[in-house]
Structures are given as C-alpha cells and as structure tokens.
Motif scaffolding. Sequence first.
Motif, mmCIF file in Angstrom:
data_model
loop_
_atom_site.group_PDB
_atom_site.id
_atom_site.type_symbol
_atom_site.label_atom_id
_atom_site.label_comp_id
_atom_site.label_asym_id
_atom_site.label_seq_id
_atom_site.Cartn_x
_atom_site.Cartn_y
_atom_site.Cartn_z
ATOM 1 N N TYR A 200 0.814 -1.219 0.000
ATOM 2 C CA TYR A 200 0.000 0.000 0.000
ATOM 3 C C TYR A 200 0.849 1.273 0.000
ATOM 4 O O TYR A 200 0.319 2.368 -0.150
ATOM 5 C CB TYR A 200 -0.991 0.008 1.166
ATOM 6 C CG TYR A 200 -0.385 -0.160 2.537
ATOM 7 C CD1 TYR A 200 0.231 0.901 3.193
ATOM 8 C CD2 TYR A 200 -0.441 -1.382 3.189
ATOM 9 C CE1 TYR A 200 0.784 0.746 4.455
ATOM 10 C CE2 TYR A 200 0.102 -1.551 4.451
ATOM 11 C CZ TYR A 200 0.717 -0.480 5.083
ATOM 12 O OH TYR A 200 1.253 -0.637 6.327
ATOM 13 N N ASP A 201 2.165 1.157 0.123
ATOM 14 C CA ASP A 201 3.055 2.316 0.019
ATOM 15 C C ASP A 201 3.351 2.702 -1.427
ATOM 16 O O ASP A 201 3.844 3.796 -1.687
ATOM 17 C CB ASP A 201 4.398 2.025 0.708
ATOM 18 C CG ASP A 201 4.299 1.941 2.212
ATOM 19 O OD1 ASP A 201 3.512 2.702 2.802
ATOM 20 O OD2 ASP A 201 5.024 1.105 2.798
ATOM 21 N N PRO B 116 1.068 5.740 -3.053
ATOM 22 C CA PRO B 116 1.501 7.065 -2.594
ATOM 23 C C PRO B 116 2.867 7.486 -3.150
ATOM 24 O O PRO B 116 3.101 8.667 -3.396
ATOM 25 C CB PRO B 116 1.540 6.928 -1.074
ATOM 26 C CG PRO B 116 0.561 5.845 -0.769
ATOM 27 C CD PRO B 116 0.689 4.883 -1.918
ATOM 28 N N TRP B 117 3.774 6.523 -3.362
ATOM 29 C CA TRP B 117 5.059 6.860 -3.971
ATOM 30 C C TRP B 117 4.842 7.342 -5.405
ATOM 31 O O TRP B 117 5.451 8.310 -5.850
ATOM 32 C CB TRP B 117 6.021 5.673 -3.915
ATOM 33 C CG TRP B 117 7.315 5.899 -4.652
ATOM 34 C CD1 TRP B 117 7.823 5.136 -5.649
ATOM 35 C CD2 TRP B 117 8.255 6.953 -4.447
ATOM 36 N NE1 TRP B 117 9.019 5.649 -6.094
ATOM 37 C CE2 TRP B 117 9.305 6.773 -5.365
ATOM 38 C CE3 TRP B 117 8.310 8.051 -3.587
ATOM 39 C CZ2 TRP B 117 10.393 7.637 -5.453
ATOM 40 C CZ3 TRP B 117 9.404 8.914 -3.667
ATOM 41 C CH2 TRP B 117 10.432 8.699 -4.589
ATOM 42 N N HIS C 216 2.212 8.810 -6.487
ATOM 43 C CA HIS C 216 1.622 10.142 -6.348
ATOM 44 C C HIS C 216 2.714 11.202 -6.128
ATOM 45 O O HIS C 216 2.642 12.306 -6.687
ATOM 46 C CB HIS C 216 0.604 10.163 -5.207
ATOM 47 C CG HIS C 216 0.008 11.494 -4.972
ATOM 48 N ND1 HIS C 216 -0.913 12.064 -5.830
ATOM 49 C CD2 HIS C 216 0.218 12.404 -3.989
ATOM 50 C CE1 HIS C 216 -1.242 13.267 -5.383
ATOM 51 N NE2 HIS C 216 -0.571 13.492 -4.263
ATOM 52 N N VAL C 217 3.711 10.883 -5.315
ATOM 53 C CA VAL C 217 4.827 11.810 -5.102
ATOM 54 C C VAL C 217 5.524 12.093 -6.423
ATOM 55 O O VAL C 217 5.828 13.251 -6.748
ATOM 56 C CB VAL C 217 5.816 11.249 -4.055
ATOM 57 C CG1 VAL C 217 7.141 11.992 -4.083
ATOM 58 C CG2 VAL C 217 5.197 11.312 -2.676
ATOM 59 N N GLU D 26 3.414 14.464 -8.443
ATOM 60 C CA GLU D 26 3.460 15.828 -7.906
ATOM 61 C C GLU D 26 4.760 16.536 -8.284
ATOM 62 O O GLU D 26 4.745 17.688 -8.720
ATOM 63 C CB GLU D 26 3.291 15.812 -6.378
ATOM 64 C CG GLU D 26 1.900 15.439 -5.924
ATOM 65 C CD GLU D 26 0.872 16.477 -6.321
ATOM 66 O OE1 GLU D 26 0.979 17.628 -5.877
ATOM 67 O OE2 GLU D 26 -0.038 16.119 -7.102
ATOM 68 N N ALA E 199 6.581 17.333 -2.631
ATOM 69 C CA ALA E 199 5.773 16.213 -2.136
ATOM 70 C C ALA E 199 6.557 15.425 -1.107
ATOM 71 O O ALA E 199 7.792 15.392 -1.122
ATOM 72 C CB ALA E 199 5.355 15.311 -3.294
ATOM 73 N N TRP F 74 6.598 11.557 0.848
ATOM 74 C CA TRP F 74 6.129 10.169 0.873
ATOM 75 C C TRP F 74 6.217 9.647 2.297
ATOM 76 O O TRP F 74 7.243 9.781 2.949
ATOM 77 C CB TRP F 74 6.998 9.334 -0.060
ATOM 78 C CG TRP F 74 6.609 7.905 -0.191
ATOM 79 C CD1 TRP F 74 5.369 7.401 -0.457
ATOM 80 C CD2 TRP F 74 7.476 6.769 -0.106
ATOM 81 N NE1 TRP F 74 5.412 6.025 -0.537
ATOM 82 C CE2 TRP F 74 6.700 5.619 -0.325
ATOM 83 C CE3 TRP F 74 8.838 6.620 0.134
ATOM 84 C CZ2 TRP F 74 7.236 4.340 -0.319
ATOM 85 C CZ3 TRP F 74 9.376 5.355 0.132
ATOM 86 C CH2 TRP F 74 8.576 4.223 -0.090
ATOM 87 N N ARG F 75 5.150 9.088 2.763
ATOM 88 C CA ARG F 75 5.042 8.471 4.089
ATOM 89 C C ARG F 75 5.225 9.503 5.210
ATOM 90 O O ARG F 75 5.821 9.228 6.236
ATOM 91 C CB ARG F 75 6.004 7.301 4.231
ATOM 92 C CG ARG F 75 5.802 6.267 3.149
ATOM 93 C CD ARG F 75 6.428 4.944 3.392
ATOM 94 N NE ARG F 75 7.864 4.968 3.528
ATOM 95 C CZ ARG F 75 8.608 3.867 3.576
ATOM 96 N NH1 ARG F 75 8.057 2.685 3.491
ATOM 97 N NH2 ARG F 75 9.897 3.937 3.730
ATOM 98 N N GLU G 239 10.281 9.249 6.423
ATOM 99 C CA GLU G 239 9.591 9.876 5.296
ATOM 100 C C GLU G 239 10.630 10.446 4.332
ATOM 101 O O GLU G 239 11.763 10.738 4.727
ATOM 102 C CB GLU G 239 8.658 10.978 5.774
ATOM 103 C CG GLU G 239 9.353 12.147 6.430
ATOM 104 C CD GLU G 239 8.388 13.174 6.994
ATOM 105 O OE1 GLU G 239 7.382 12.791 7.620
ATOM 106 O OE2 GLU G 239 8.660 14.367 6.805
#
Length: 146
Positions: free
Chosen positions: A57-58, A61-62, A64-65, A68, A75, A77-78, A85
């Motif tokens: 699930y990480d 979001p990575w 997405h970074v 961005e 951005a 991450w975590r 992070e």
Amino acid sequence: MEDRERFTLLRITGKYGGSVAIELDESGAPGVPDSSGELMVHNDFVAGVTRTYVEPYDLAPWEHVLDEVEAGRDAVWREHARVAEIGIRLVDREDDQDQITVTVADQQTTRVAVSLQVNRGWIEEQRALLHGIRKAWKHVHPTALR
C-alpha cells in the motif's frame, strides 16, 4: 548484482555525487522482494543506512509523489508514518536537468537534506523501478498493482 537491481524501489543519483536509495531484501520466494530493506543516503558530508520496510500500500503514494514532483510541486512520501519519510522539492528545472532537494526524516530526531542535480529523465527512472517492484509483487501482493 543484477537480481539486486530488480529490488530497488528508489534510486536518485546526482550527476556530481550524492544519492538516496531504497533497496528491498530478497524474500524466500525466488524473484520476489521482501517488504524489508535498506534506506541509504550518501553525499560528500553524510553516509547513512537504516533498515526500513515498504508495504504494497506504500506504492500508490510513492507514485503520487512522482506525479506531484513531475508537475513542479513539492511532495512527501510516508509523512508522519511508521518509518522514515522522504520529501522531494524541485528547486530548479532547466532544459536537460533538475535541481532537487531530497529530505529524509525519521520519526525521532534525524533529518538529512541532500541537494542533487539530476538528469531530466530521473522521474521516469523512478517509475521504471516502481513498475519493477509492482511486477515482482503482483502474484503475492495483488494490492501492489494499484
């Protein structure tokens, strides 16, 4: 070394030195990375390695970074997560290169910022590494495909 390369989620290397990388360990299944690994930061002043882990699930979001930063926005991450992070700030964008600052911060007291001058294709390189991890995990972690 070739097998190890497949299990790299993140590797940003500056043209003139410095790097930030996350490499995942081999799991018990051939060709499948484990969720644990090492976060490595290096430049002329600092060289550090810490154990970390990455869950399926990480991965979204990575991605997405990367989206961005590609759009010119900072951005993280975590952020406020259970492990270190990673923040990326686009300082300057020229024709063939980007100047970025990568910040790595744990939840305790350690914060390191590494300034890197990278070739323009660095985001595509990160996407290729992300795709490699997703592909390796697709049978054991279906959520990694999101």
